[in-house]
Design a protein around this motif. Sequence first.
Motif, PDB file in Angstrom:
ATOM      1  N   TRP A 140     -14.879  12.242 -28.078  1.00 41.75           N
ATOM      2  CA  TRP A 140     -14.580  13.615 -28.507  1.00 41.75           C
ATOM      3  C   TRP A 140     -13.924  13.703 -29.881  1.00 41.75           C
ATOM      4  CZ3 TRP A 140      -9.567  15.126 -29.492  1.00 41.75           C
ATOM      5  CH2 TRP A 140      -8.550  14.382 -28.910  1.00 41.75           C
TER       6      TRP A 140
ATOM      7  N   ASN B  98     -13.674  22.688 -28.921  1.00 36.47           N
ATOM      8  CA  ASN B  98     -15.117  22.483 -28.979  1.00 36.47           C
ATOM      9  C   ASN B  98     -15.499  21.108 -28.420  1.00 36.47           C
ATOM     10  OD1 ASN B  98     -17.883  22.932 -29.727  1.00 36.47           O
ATOM     11  ND2 ASN B  98     -17.517  21.687 -31.538  1.00 36.47           N
ATOM     12  N   SER B  99     -15.116  20.057 -29.112  1.00 33.69           N
ATOM     13  CA  SER B  99     -15.591  18.721 -28.748  1.00 33.69           C
ATOM     14  C   SER B  99     -15.034  18.224 -27.406  1.00 33.69           C
ATOM     15  CB  SER B  99     -15.261  17.721 -29.866  1.00 33.69           C
ATOM     16  OG  SER B  99     -15.851  16.473 -29.600  1.00 33.69           O
TER      17      SER B  99
ATOM     18  N   TYR C 189     -13.590  20.038 -25.092  1.00 30.82           N
ATOM     19  CA  TYR C 189     -14.049  21.002 -24.090  1.00 30.82           C
ATOM     20  C   TYR C 189     -15.462  20.653 -23.609  1.00 30.82           C
ATOM     21  CZ  TYR C 189     -15.383  25.422 -21.924  1.00 30.82           C
ATOM     22  OH  TYR C 189     -15.824  26.371 -21.033  1.00 30.82           O
ATOM     23  N   LYS C 190     -16.364  20.356 -24.559  1.00 25.69           N
ATOM     24  CA  LYS C 190     -17.739  20.011 -24.189  1.00 25.69           C
ATOM     25  C   LYS C 190     -17.797  18.683 -23.438  1.00 25.69           C
ATOM     26  CE  LYS C 190     -20.212  22.571 -27.765  1.00 25.69           C
ATOM     27  NZ  LYS C 190     -20.978  22.477 -29.024  1.00 25.69           N
TER      28      LYS C 190
ATOM     29  N   THR D 143     -16.643  19.593 -19.899  1.00 26.70           N
ATOM     30  CA  THR D 143     -17.480  20.527 -19.132  1.00 26.70           C
ATOM     31  C   THR D 143     -18.948  20.137 -19.032  1.00 26.70           C
ATOM     32  OG1 THR D 143     -17.800  21.944 -21.070  1.00 26.70           O
ATOM     33  CG2 THR D 143     -15.944  22.476 -19.608  1.00 26.70           C
ATOM     34  N   ILE D 144     -19.506  19.494 -20.068  1.00 28.15           N
ATOM     35  CA  ILE D 144     -20.930  19.132 -19.998  1.00 28.15           C
ATOM     36  C   ILE D 144     -21.187  17.628 -20.166  1.00 28.15           C
ATOM     37  CG2 ILE D 144     -21.737  21.420 -20.700  1.00 28.15           C
ATOM     38  CD1 ILE D 144     -22.305  20.271 -23.493  1.00 28.15           C
TER      39      ILE D 144
ATOM     40  N   GLY E 168     -19.232  15.233 -25.906  1.00 29.83           N
ATOM     41  CA  GLY E 168     -18.449  15.848 -26.969  1.00 29.83           C
ATOM     42  C   GLY E 168     -19.167  15.732 -28.301  1.00 29.83           C
ATOM     43  N   GLU E 169     -18.483  16.125 -29.361  1.00 29.01           N
ATOM     44  CA  GLU E 169     -19.038  16.065 -30.714  1.00 29.01           C
ATOM     45  C   GLU E 169     -18.057  15.328 -31.638  1.00 29.01           C
ATOM     46  OE1 GLU E 169     -19.931  20.108 -31.827  1.00 29.01           O
ATOM     47  OE2 GLU E 169     -21.540  20.252 -30.343  1.00 29.01           O
TER      48      GLU E 169
END
Length: 164
Positions: free
Chosen positions: A29, A131-132, A134-135, A138-139, A142-143
């Motif tokens: 992340w 954003n990162s 969190y992603k 949740t999914i 990350g980024e």
Amino acid sequence: MEKTDFTTSIEVDNSPKEVYEAINNVCDWWSEQIEGPTDQLNKEWFYHYKDIHLCKMKVIALEPGKRVVWEVMENSFNFIKDPAEWVGNRLIFEIQKQGNKTKLTFTQEGLTSFYECYDICQEAWTNYIQNSLYKLITIGKGEPNPKEEEDGYNKELADKWKLG
């Protein structure tokens, strides 16, 4: 102006355990450019982003499902007058179950509006956490900053701080 620490938070449907595990997966992340263990108490690790930001952290608290704390041991920014602004700051991740949600509060203790890097740092942390991370939570993806070529940073300084 009052001196305050930078804080941001997110809420997710995931368990505190899943949030804790994601935080400790720093390469997924924040940055793929991490050396050393980020999930072991009293261990140090090294992060860098090109020649812009180099940082040596120490894991000073790990409470599964509740809390992660890193201390900034060394730091260098190439875009401000005092490149060591973060040294001594603590990065705190607090995890709380709230009903059927889990709240993650991130605080950089010491990152205040008096820092020259404040605007850039608060914008970056907001992106990494909201954003990162969190992603990642949740999914599952990350980024983080991608891994870079070895010649893209201050190798002399990095070697000085590297882990033994």
